[in-house]
Design an enzyme around this catalytic site. Structure first.
Site, PDB file in Angstrom:
ATOM      1  CE  LYS A 263      28.388  43.989  -0.798  1.00 40.67           C
ATOM      2  NZ  LYS A 263      29.351  45.029  -0.991  1.00 40.67           N
ATOM      3  NE  ARG A 264      28.704  37.729   4.640  1.00 45.61           N
ATOM      4  CZ  ARG A 264      27.521  37.958   5.207  1.00 45.61           C
ATOM      5  NH1 ARG A 264      26.822  36.993   5.709  1.00 45.61           N
ATOM      6  NH2 ARG A 264      27.032  39.187   5.271  1.00 45.61           N
TER       7      ARG A 264
END
Ligand code: GLU
Length: 501
Positions: A263-264
């Protein structure tokens, strides 16, 4: 396939839906449609500690935007409802009880402190503590207590969990549609918690109970769930139910290296990994929708993350995907996520958009700049520039010069401007002044005739002409630009260039 196809997407609303989750939803959707089946969505929210407000709404909004909404879910055709696990809470206990009664599960009373101590003691001996067949009879469980004693402790309100009693010394022969036959030794499994004394089932129990009750024919989900497959198959067997078929989709990998796309990564590497923008205390994460991606483009590139139709074909509409999709053609190995390719897809879909829609979208951008243009003019402008664009948001950069004369001139190009150029441009003005019909083709014919007649080289006129109108040697067909801005503006811009350069 003898059973009707019913497949599900079962996200936990613990944050914004990641692009990997969207791909799982998409493959389920495609499989369902391909087999005239049902694609439903179940919210797996048994872990209330991880509940994130807004996450559920986000999931529905994202799938709606992408055009792959489920046909059964919370608030929609709820014949197998409720579709939120937290609302199904009273339903699970009986199955935990059934597993206890049949000897496939047991109560465990070990406190957190006791388990910590076991872990420490094992560590001191260089071992890892696993709650499994090897240890379970040395622990505080109903396996070593009389039935009365067990009941007494439960009745007194003591905290407990119900664990699965994994069979020993068994080789499981499992089948995954994508991965083929897989063998698994039960002795390698731990005794997973299925139910807690607060009345909540864990993911494993709730997941298989619901997949059964909701008549799921195929479980299509991410590879990260493959290690749970043996337990799930054993649970079906222990409850006397037929297990669905399984297909575990390959991981989506980072653009560089071999790690899983996280997600990052999006914010770090500057591309969206979420369908829609997500705002939280940690800031704003970019979304495909807000970045100007077309939902059809997002669907198309996601479909090709781990699947192809066996040819080189890359552009598929949703209907074509449904037609071509085949779980047997999904790859086993991870699929690399390529942000450049995503942009390429968007470029392709931008070309397919009709100019009326694109003009409307561009109009909104122009309005913010205080620029008003007639719809038909804007449509012809969009038609000229779209082939250079990936996104509508690039239209301004590609067409700014249509709206005002150059403020500066490309230095390199301006260097070639000499006395001869001045003279030629002055003559060009005279030629243009005498053209009553200023439509592109007509102007082009007359200007080219004039050049031929006077034996003037193409570059000698066309480059400074372009520089005068655009300020640089870029942009669409020059006579189309002149046509669009009109005769008077064209002449004024050439005059301005003569005066400035
Ligand atoms: N709730 C699980 C998740 O968040 C579902 C896994 C499954 O599909 O079984 O992905």
């Amino acid at each position: 396939m003898n059973q009707p196809v019913r497949v599900r997407f079962a996200p936990s609303p613990t944050g914004p839906l990641h692009i990997g989750g969207v791909r799982t939803a998409l493959f389920n959707y495609l499989f369902a449609k391909k087999h005239q089946g049902v694609f439903y969505l179940r919210i797996e929210d048994t872990d209330q500690n991880r509940f994130v407000p807004g996450a559920e709404q986000y999931i529905f909004e994202a799938l709606d935007w992408l055009g792959i909404a489920p046909s059964e879910t919370v608030g929609k055709n709820e014949q197998f409802g409720p579709y939120r696990q937290s609302e199904r809470k009273p339903l699970y206990k009986q199955y935990a009880d059934q597993l206890i009664a049949s000897g496939n599960a047991y109560y465990a009373f070990d406190t957190a402190e006791a388990l910590d101590l076991h872990r420490k003691q094992h560590e001191e001996q260089g071992k890892t503590f696993i709650y499994n067949w090897h240890n379970r009879e040395k622990l505080d469980t109903s396996l070593v207590l009389s039935q009365e004693k067990t009941q007494k402790r439960i009745d007194s309100g003591e905290d407990y969990v119900i664990r699965f009693k994994t069979p020993v010394n068994e080789t499981l022969h499992l089948h995954d549609i994508i991965r083929g036959d897989i063998q698994f030794e039960t002795n390698l499994l731990d005794d997973k918690v299925l139910f807690k004394s607060d009345g909540m089932p864990t993911y494993h129990l709730a997941n298989i109970v619901d997949d059964h009750l909701m008549q799921t024919s195929h479980v299509i989900r991410g590879e990260e769930w493959l290690p749970s497959m043996p337990l799930h198959v054993l649970l079906y067997r222990s409850l006397g139910w037929q297990a669905p078929e399984f297909a575990h989709l390959p991981l989506i990998l980072k653009p560089v290296g071999n790690g899983k796309l996280s997600k990052r990564d999006g914010d770090k590497l500057g591309f969206p990994v979420f369908p829609l923008e997500w705002k939280s205390e940690d800031g704003v994460s970019a979304g495909y929708r807000e970045k100007g991606f077309f939902p059809e483009a997002v669907i198309n590139f996601l479909a090709l993350l781990g699947w192809n139709d066996g040819t080189d074909k890359e552009l598929f509409s949703l209907i074509e995907l449904v037609e071509a999709f085949d779980l047997n053609r999904v790859h086993k190995s991870g699929a690399k996520f390529d942000p450049e390719k995503n942009k390429w897809f968007n470029h392709q879909y931008l070309q397919k958009q009709n100019n009326t829609e694109l003009a409307k979208a561009y109009d909104a951008i122009l309005k913010e700049k205080g620029i008003a243009v007639a719809q038909d003019k804007l449509q012809s402008l969009v038609a000229m520039i779209k082939e250079r664009a990936h996104f509508v948001s690039e239209f301004w950069e590609l067409s700014e010069f249509f709206f005002h004369a150059p403020i500066s001139y490309d230095e390199k190009a301006a260097k070639n401007w000499n006395a001869d150029t001045q003279k030629l441009m002055q003559e060009l003005i005279t030629v243009l002044e005498n053209i009553p019909d200023f439509r592109s083709e007509n102007v082009e014919t007359i200007v080219k005739d004039w050049m031929t007649k006077n034996e003037i080289g193409m570059g000698k006129v066309m480059q400074p002409f372009r520089l005068s109108l655009v300020g640089a040697l870029k942009g669409p067909h020059l006579f189309d630009i002149a046509d669009w801005i009109g005769k008077q503006e064209t002449i004024q811009r050439i005059q301005k260039a003569i005066d400035t350069i």
